[in-house]
Scaffold this active site. Structure first.
Site, PDB file in Angstrom:
ATOM      1  N   LYS A  67      -3.472  -3.015  16.672  1.00 41.58           N
ATOM      2  CA  LYS A  67      -3.978  -1.959  15.775  1.00 41.58           C
ATOM      3  C   LYS A  67      -5.019  -1.109  16.522  1.00 41.58           C
ATOM      4  CE  LYS A  67      -1.956  -2.343  11.748  1.00 41.58           C
ATOM      5  NZ  LYS A  67      -1.226  -1.221  11.150  1.00 41.58           N
TER       6      LYS A  67
ATOM      7  N   GLY B 225     -11.629 -20.570  12.474  1.00 42.11           N
ATOM      8  CA  GLY B 225     -11.667 -19.271  13.167  1.00 42.11           C
ATOM      9  C   GLY B 225     -11.865 -18.066  12.274  1.00 42.11           C
TER      10      GLY B 225
ATOM     11  N   TYR C 134      -2.496  -8.930  16.433  1.00 38.50           N
ATOM     12  CA  TYR C 134      -2.423  -7.903  15.380  1.00 38.50           C
ATOM     13  C   TYR C 134      -3.611  -6.942  15.488  1.00 38.50           C
ATOM     14  CZ  TYR C 134      -2.991  -5.938  10.644  1.00 38.50           C
ATOM     15  OH  TYR C 134      -3.178  -5.095   9.574  1.00 38.50           O
TER      16      TYR C 134
ATOM     17  N   ARG D 113     -16.274 -10.462   1.453  1.00 37.03           N
ATOM     18  CA  ARG D 113     -15.318  -9.463   1.914  1.00 37.03           C
ATOM     19  C   ARG D 113     -15.600  -8.158   1.174  1.00 37.03           C
ATOM     20  NH1 ARG D 113     -14.854 -12.945   5.017  1.00 37.03           N
ATOM     21  NH2 ARG D 113     -12.994 -13.909   5.917  1.00 37.03           N
TER      22      ARG D 113
ATOM     23  N   ARG E 153     -11.377 -22.314   6.507  1.00 39.52           N
ATOM     24  CA  ARG E 153     -10.308 -22.009   7.454  1.00 39.52           C
ATOM     25  C   ARG E 153     -10.887 -21.874   8.856  1.00 39.52           C
ATOM     26  NH1 ARG E 153      -6.910 -17.055   4.732  1.00 39.52           N
ATOM     27  NH2 ARG E 153      -5.421 -18.300   3.584  1.00 39.52           N
TER      28      ARG E 153
ATOM     29  N   ILE F  11       0.841  -1.202   0.000  1.00 35.85           N
ATOM     30  CA  ILE F  11       0.000   0.000   0.000  1.00 35.85           C
ATOM     31  C   ILE F  11       0.877   1.253   0.000  1.00 35.85           C
ATOM     32  CG2 ILE F  11      -1.822   1.276   1.215  1.00 35.85           C
ATOM     33  CD1 ILE F  11      -2.762  -1.438   2.403  1.00 35.85           C
TER      34      ILE F  11
ATOM     35  N   ASP G 102      11.573   2.769   5.944  1.00 40.66           N
ATOM     36  CA  ASP G 102      11.138   1.371   5.882  1.00 40.66           C
ATOM     37  C   ASP G 102      12.324   0.495   6.230  1.00 40.66           C
ATOM     38  OD1 ASP G 102      10.322  -1.260   4.741  1.00 40.66           O
ATOM     39  OD2 ASP G 102       8.645  -0.117   3.918  1.00 40.66           O
TER      40      ASP G 102
HETATM   41  P1  NAD Z   1       3.310  -4.620   3.561  1.00 40.96           P
HETATM   42  O1  NAD Z   1       3.914  -5.720   4.379  1.00 40.96           O
HETATM   43  O2  NAD Z   1       3.441  -4.702   2.082  1.00 40.96           O
HETATM   44  O3  NAD Z   1       3.863  -3.211   4.044  1.00 40.96           O
HETATM   45  C1  NAD Z   1       4.348  -2.976   5.354  1.00 40.96           C
HETATM   46  C2  NAD Z   1       5.676  -2.215   5.214  1.00 40.96           C
HETATM   47  O4  NAD Z   1       6.147  -1.884   6.525  1.00 40.96           O
HETATM   48  C3  NAD Z   1       6.759  -3.064   4.538  1.00 40.96           C
HETATM   49  O5  NAD Z   1       7.396  -2.288   3.531  1.00 40.96           O
HETATM   50  C4  NAD Z   1       7.725  -3.394   5.680  1.00 40.96           C
HETATM   51  O6  NAD Z   1       9.047  -3.582   5.232  1.00 40.96           O
HETATM   52  C5  NAD Z   1       7.553  -2.193   6.574  1.00 40.96           C
HETATM   53  N1  NAD Z   1       7.882  -2.454   7.994  1.00 40.96           N
HETATM   54  C6  NAD Z   1       7.486  -3.514   8.737  1.00 40.96           C
HETATM   55  N2  NAD Z   1       7.982  -3.398   9.987  1.00 40.96           N
HETATM   56  C7  NAD Z   1       8.706  -2.253  10.012  1.00 40.96           C
HETATM   57  C8  NAD Z   1       9.464  -1.598  11.017  1.00 40.96           C
HETATM   58  N3  NAD Z   1       9.598  -2.100  12.261  1.00 40.96           N
HETATM   59  N4  NAD Z   1      10.077  -0.426  10.716  1.00 40.96           N
HETATM   60  C9  NAD Z   1       9.970   0.093   9.446  1.00 40.96           C
HETATM   61  N5  NAD Z   1       9.281  -0.491   8.470  1.00 40.96           N
HETATM   62  C10 NAD Z   1       8.648  -1.646   8.732  1.00 40.96           C
HETATM   63  O7  NAD Z   1       1.766  -4.554   3.972  1.00 40.96           O
HETATM   64  P2  NAD Z   1       0.572  -3.650   3.405  1.00 40.96           P
HETATM   65  O8  NAD Z   1      -0.522  -4.580   3.049  1.00 40.96           O
HETATM   66  O9  NAD Z   1       1.068  -2.664   2.425  1.00 40.96           O
HETATM   67  O10 NAD Z   1       0.121  -2.895   4.748  1.00 40.96           O
HETATM   68  C11 NAD Z   1       0.324  -1.500   4.944  1.00 40.96           C
HETATM   69  C12 NAD Z   1      -0.489  -1.060   6.150  1.00 40.96           C
HETATM   70  O11 NAD Z   1      -1.893  -1.242   5.898  1.00 40.96           O
HETATM   71  C13 NAD Z   1      -0.196  -1.839   7.427  1.00 40.96           C
HETATM   72  O12 NAD Z   1      -0.230  -0.931   8.512  1.00 40.96           O
HETATM   73  C14 NAD Z   1      -1.341  -2.825   7.519  1.00 40.96           C
HETATM   74  O13 NAD Z   1      -1.587  -3.204   8.855  1.00 40.96           O
HETATM   75  C15 NAD Z   1      -2.476  -1.995   6.950  1.00 40.96           C
HETATM   76  N6  NAD Z   1      -3.592  -2.803   6.442  1.00 40.96           N
HETATM   77  C16 NAD Z   1      -3.457  -3.521   5.278  1.00 40.96           C
HETATM   78  C17 NAD Z   1      -4.553  -4.253   4.794  1.00 40.96           C
HETATM   79  C18 NAD Z   1      -4.486  -5.033   3.509  1.00 40.96           C
HETATM   80  O14 NAD Z   1      -5.535  -5.533   3.054  1.00 40.96           O
HETATM   81  N7  NAD Z   1      -3.326  -5.140   2.870  1.00 40.96           N
HETATM   82  C19 NAD Z   1      -5.762  -4.262   5.504  1.00 40.96           C
HETATM   83  C20 NAD Z   1      -5.847  -3.550   6.687  1.00 40.96           C
HETATM   84  C21 NAD Z   1      -4.771  -2.791   7.132  1.00 40.96           C
HETATM   85  C1  UD1 Z   2      -8.072  -9.970   6.223  1.00 45.54           C
HETATM   86  C2  UD1 Z   2      -6.666  -9.558   6.520  1.00 45.54           C
HETATM   87  C3  UD1 Z   2      -6.353  -9.782   7.954  1.00 45.54           C
HETATM   88  C4  UD1 Z   2      -7.414  -9.168   8.869  1.00 45.54           C
HETATM   89  C5  UD1 Z   2      -8.810  -9.591   8.452  1.00 45.54           C
HETATM   90  C6  UD1 Z   2      -9.826  -8.775   9.247  1.00 45.54           C
HETATM   91  C7  UD1 Z   2      -5.317  -9.816   4.530  1.00 45.54           C
HETATM   92  C8  UD1 Z   2      -4.304 -10.634   3.817  1.00 45.54           C
HETATM   93  N1  UD1 Z   2      -5.738 -10.303   5.707  1.00 45.54           N
HETATM   94  O1  UD1 Z   2      -8.194 -11.376   6.420  1.00 45.54           O
HETATM   95  O2  UD1 Z   2      -5.123  -9.143   8.213  1.00 45.54           O
HETATM   96  O3  UD1 Z   2      -7.241  -9.616  10.173  1.00 45.54           O
HETATM   97  O4  UD1 Z   2      -8.975  -9.297   7.070  1.00 45.54           O
HETATM   98  O5  UD1 Z   2     -11.027  -8.643   8.658  1.00 45.54           O
HETATM   99  O6  UD1 Z   2      -5.695  -8.752   4.094  1.00 45.54           O
HETATM  100  N2  UD1 Z   2      -9.380 -17.527   0.797  1.00 45.54           N
HETATM  101  C9  UD1 Z   2      -9.615 -18.545  -0.110  1.00 45.54           C
HETATM  102  N3  UD1 Z   2      -8.547 -19.062  -0.777  1.00 45.54           N
HETATM  103  C10 UD1 Z   2      -7.273 -18.632  -0.580  1.00 45.54           C
HETATM  104  C11 UD1 Z   2      -7.040 -17.587   0.349  1.00 45.54           C
HETATM  105  C12 UD1 Z   2      -8.128 -17.069   1.037  1.00 45.54           C
HETATM  106  O7  UD1 Z   2     -10.740 -18.976  -0.280  1.00 45.54           O
HETATM  107  O8  UD1 Z   2      -6.353 -19.143  -1.229  1.00 45.54           O
HETATM  108  C13 UD1 Z   2     -10.535 -16.929   1.477  1.00 45.54           C
HETATM  109  C14 UD1 Z   2     -10.380 -16.917   2.974  1.00 45.54           C
HETATM  110  O9  UD1 Z   2     -10.756 -18.151   3.513  1.00 45.54           O
HETATM  111  C15 UD1 Z   2     -11.310 -15.744   3.321  1.00 45.54           C
HETATM  112  C16 UD1 Z   2     -11.193 -14.806   2.128  1.00 45.54           C
HETATM  113  O10 UD1 Z   2     -10.636 -15.576   1.076  1.00 45.54           O
HETATM  114  O11 UD1 Z   2     -12.644 -16.205   3.411  1.00 45.54           O
HETATM  115  C17 UD1 Z   2     -10.284 -13.629   2.380  1.00 45.54           C
HETATM  116  O12 UD1 Z   2      -9.050 -14.122   2.885  1.00 45.54           O
HETATM  117  P1  UD1 Z   2      -7.759 -13.193   3.068  1.00 45.54           P
HETATM  118  O13 UD1 Z   2      -7.440 -12.489   1.825  1.00 45.54           O
HETATM  119  O14 UD1 Z   2      -6.702 -14.064   3.676  1.00 45.54           O
HETATM  120  O15 UD1 Z   2      -8.216 -12.077   4.088  1.00 45.54           O
HETATM  121  P2  UD1 Z   2      -9.104 -12.166   5.429  1.00 45.54           P
HETATM  122  O16 UD1 Z   2      -9.221 -13.531   5.943  1.00 45.54           O
HETATM  123  O17 UD1 Z   2     -10.356 -11.415   5.174  1.00 45.54           O
END
Ligand code: NAD
Ligand code: UD1
Length: 324
Positions: free
Chosen positions: A148, A271, A144, A212, A269, A14, A33
């Site tokens: 948060k 939980g 986690y 989702r 999955r 992101i 980072d």
């Molecule tokens: P990501 O792992 O790609 O990005 C996280 C970045 O933080 C990485 O570049 C990593 O190297 C850096 N990082 C980790 N620990 C660090 C530290 N101690 N010091 C400095 N840098 C550090 O994950 P993302 O999906 O891009 O997530 C970005 C943010 O969005 C996070 O805060 C995550 O919790 C939040 N978030 C993401 C999602 C999603 O669907 N991807 C959903 C909800 C919240």
């Molecule tokens: C996401 C977040 C997690 C957060 C949660 C809270 C990610 C990667 N995870 O979990 O950090 O705690 O939301 O709402 O963003 N699935 C399949 N096949 C696969 C992989 C996943 O069917 O190969 C299904 C899972 O069982 C789930 C859905 O896809 O029902 C979404 O899974 P996933 O992308 O892992 O995210 P969340 O479980 O929603």
């Protein structure tokens, strides 16, 4: 925009998309980072830009020098793997809670009044209220989610005690270019896109009726920047407000990629929550933000970036909601 911002976690999925849009809008950007899950590959196309600098450092080690001239901090750095947080809650707390506290303290000392923090839908846990408002009960199911939530409370406290104008974004399921599909708990869309590109089976855990709220990363980046430019504060859900079932998702991925993959259902999955979707009215009315990339459109853009050089098409991925 003649302002300087620091993006923690800017080499991640992101964060690197956010940095693209910040640079497009003329910001001076500094990325901090530790590259633990992020990579310089995600930002390599911007490294020659004189308005970008990169600091390889842990958020727990931020120094006053790193914040010199910075107007605001987008704080995205985190350990994002929920399963890892259960295996090692102390390390999760060190990064996701203490790290956030350190960002806030260093900002307070430097006189920076705005931290924009990416929290998660994980703070809600298995909530009954779907679509979920910001006021719904919070019973996180993992360290986690708990860290948060606790970090979000810190930002709120700093607003009250120190007159900051911090923003807490509770992101739902974000997807798009540079999402890493490499570990078993990577976001489902990154995995489906990878499997579809190789005509491999798409595995759905459970009956496929689970939902989702999948939000495209460029819409998320736009919401973060708009929140800064409009100087709002408080806590906001960030999602589309639409539920997509896993069955629909898998079929749409196959459709947009033209894949020959088949879909298989395996045991669900343990939980995991069944439905997840947010009510995003608060952010929409505060910003005029429109998360208007449909799932089909978002998947098509994501597919394009996997097929062609990302930098050539990055502008396609960005809807110009900021200028509305
Ligand atoms: P990501 O792992 O790609 O990005 C996280 C970045 O933080 C990485 O570049 C990593 O190297 C850096 N990082 C980790 N620990 C660090 C530290 N101690 N010091 C400095 N840098 C550090 O994950 P993302 O999906 O891009 O997530 C970005 C943010 O969005 C996070 O805060 C995550 O919790 C939040 N978030 C993401 C999602 C999603 O669907 N991807 C959903 C909800 C919240
Ligand atoms: C996401 C977040 C997690 C957060 C949660 C809270 C990610 C990667 N995870 O979990 O950090 O705690 O939301 O709402 O963003 N699935 C399949 N096949 C696969 C992989 C996943 O069917 O190969 C299904 C899972 O069982 C789930 C859905 O896809 O029902 C979404 O899974 P996933 O992308 O892992 O995210 P969340 O479980 O929603």
């Amino acid at each position: 925009m003649n302002r300087t911002v620091l993006v923690t976690g800017g080499a991640g999925f992101i964060g690197s998309n956010l940095v693209d849009v910040l640079l497009e809008r003329g910001y001076q950007v500094s990325i901090l980072d530790d590259l633990s899950t992020g990579s310089t590959r995600n930002i390599s196309h911007n490294l020659g830009n004189p308005r970008l600098s990169f600091i390889e450092k842990d958020i727990n080690d931020i120094s006053p020098v790193d914040l010199q001239g910075v107007d605001a901090v987008f704080h995205l750095a985190a350990r994002v793997n929920v399963v890892d947080s259960i295996a090692d809650p102390m390390e999760d707390a060190r990064v996701n809670y203490n790290g956030t506290l350190n960002v806030l303290e260093r900002c307070r000392e430097a006189g920076i009044k705005k931290v924009l923090f990416t929290s998660s839908a994980a703070v809600y846990g298995d909530v009954e209220e779907v679509p979920t408002t910001e006021d719904a009960s919070k019973e996180p199911l993992s360290p986690y989610g708990n860290h948060k939530y606790a970090s979000g409370n810190l930002l709120r406290l700093y607003n009250q005690i120190h007159g900051m104008k911090n923003v807490i974004f509770r992101l739902f399921n974000v997807y798009g270019p540079r999402q890493d599909p490499s570990n078993p708990y990577s976001g489902v869309i990154s995995k489906f896109m990878e499997w579809a590109s190789k005509d491999q089976e798409l595995t759905i855990f459970g009956d496929g009726g689970q939902t989702r709220d999948f939000v495209y990363v460029k819409d998320v980046a736009a919401s973060l920047i708009m929140a800064y430019e409009k100087d709002i504060e408080g806590t906001f859900n960030v999602g589309t407000g639409s539920e997509t079932s896993l069955d629909h998702l898998a079929n749409t991925v196959i459709d947009v990629t033209g894949s020959k993959s088949s879909i298989v259902h395996r045991e669900k999955r343990a939980g995991e929550i069944y439905r997840s979707c947010c009510l995003n009215k608060k952010l929409k009315s505060s910003l005029g933000w429109a998360p208007d990339t449909s799932i089909k459109e978002g998947l098509s853009k994501y597919h394009l970036t996997l097929t062609f050089n990302y930098t050539r098409v990055s502008k396609l991925g960005y809807r110009d909601t900021l200028d509305k």
